[in-house]
Design a protein around this motif. Sequence first.
Motif, short mmCIF file in Angstrom:
data_model
loop_
_atom_site.label_atom_id
_atom_site.label_comp_id
_atom_site.label_asym_id
_atom_site.label_seq_id
_atom_site.Cartn_x
_atom_site.Cartn_y
_atom_site.Cartn_z
N VAL A 5 -32.65 -3.85 -20.67
CA VAL A 5 -31.72 -4.58 -21.51
C VAL A 5 -30.71 -3.56 -22.00
O VAL A 5 -31.06 -2.61 -22.70
N ILE A 6 -29.46 -3.73 -21.58
CA ILE A 6 -28.44 -2.71 -21.74
C ILE A 6 -27.43 -3.12 -22.81
O ILE A 6 -26.79 -4.17 -22.69
N VAL A 7 -27.29 -2.29 -23.83
CA VAL A 7 -26.29 -2.52 -24.86
C VAL A 7 -25.01 -1.83 -24.39
O VAL A 7 -24.99 -0.62 -24.18
N LYS A 8 -23.97 -2.62 -24.19
CA LYS A 8 -22.70 -2.08 -23.71
C LYS A 8 -21.98 -1.33 -24.83
O LYS A 8 -22.04 -1.71 -26.00
N ALA A 9 -21.29 -0.27 -24.46
CA ALA A 9 -20.51 0.52 -25.41
C ALA A 9 -19.27 -0.25 -25.85
O ALA A 9 -18.82 -1.18 -25.17
N GLY A 43 -37.02 2.19 -25.70
CA GLY A 43 -35.71 1.80 -26.18
C GLY A 43 -35.06 2.94 -26.94
O GLY A 43 -35.72 3.59 -27.74
N GLU A 44 -33.80 3.16 -26.68
CA GLU A 44 -33.07 4.26 -27.32
C GLU A 44 -31.59 3.95 -27.37
O GLU A 44 -31.06 3.21 -26.54
N PHE A 79 -30.33 1.12 -24.74
CA PHE A 79 -31.13 0.30 -23.82
C PHE A 79 -32.52 0.06 -24.38
O PHE A 79 -32.99 0.78 -25.26
N TRP A 80 -33.14 -0.97 -23.85
CA TRP A 80 -34.57 -1.20 -24.01
C TRP A 80 -35.16 -1.40 -22.62
O TRP A 80 -34.47 -1.86 -21.71
N LEU A 81 -36.42 -1.11 -22.47
CA LEU A 81 -37.20 -1.54 -21.31
C LEU A 81 -38.25 -2.50 -21.84
O LEU A 81 -38.99 -2.16 -22.77
N GLU A 106 -21.70 -6.84 -26.20
CA GLU A 106 -22.33 -7.48 -25.05
C GLU A 106 -23.61 -6.75 -24.70
O GLU A 106 -23.67 -5.52 -24.77
N ILE A 107 -24.63 -7.52 -24.32
CA ILE A 107 -25.90 -6.97 -23.86
C ILE A 107 -26.15 -7.52 -22.47
O ILE A 107 -26.05 -8.73 -22.24
#
Length: 141
Positions: A5-9, A43-44, A79-81, A106-107
């Motif tokens: 799960v990707i947090v966009k910059a 997640g980081e 991100f999270w896994l 956006e994620i």
Amino acid sequence: MRFMVIVKATTDSEAGVLPSEELLTAMGKYNEELAKAGILLAGEGLQRSSKGARVRFSGAKRTVIDGPFAETKELIAGFWLWKVKSKQEAIEWVKRCPNPMPGDSEIEIRQLFEAEDFGEQFTPDLKEQAERTYSQVSGNK
């Protein structure tokens, strides 16, 4: 099923604007919910791209490109896994997430490959090698 799960910059995250105490608190609570539900694997948050580098491959040649990188919309801020039962479950969890940025954000949700996804090309020897490698990484030697 595992998902990244990707947090966009955003322009702010790339400028080094740090999250508020309020957002850090909300995200901490959300991460606790993910952990209690048993889906959080990792997640980081990531430092801005000006502190990073890219390595471009062209045959045997490697070229290092230092950040920052121009296209903010293509960058990752965190991100999270997760391990969930379906993409729909991942979507439902993302919908519960506090907005990770001030303003619009956006994620993105991307499924990870599993061994069976590679078919016959992923031979028993390759599977054994992968299991051995990941066992070492996870500390289950």
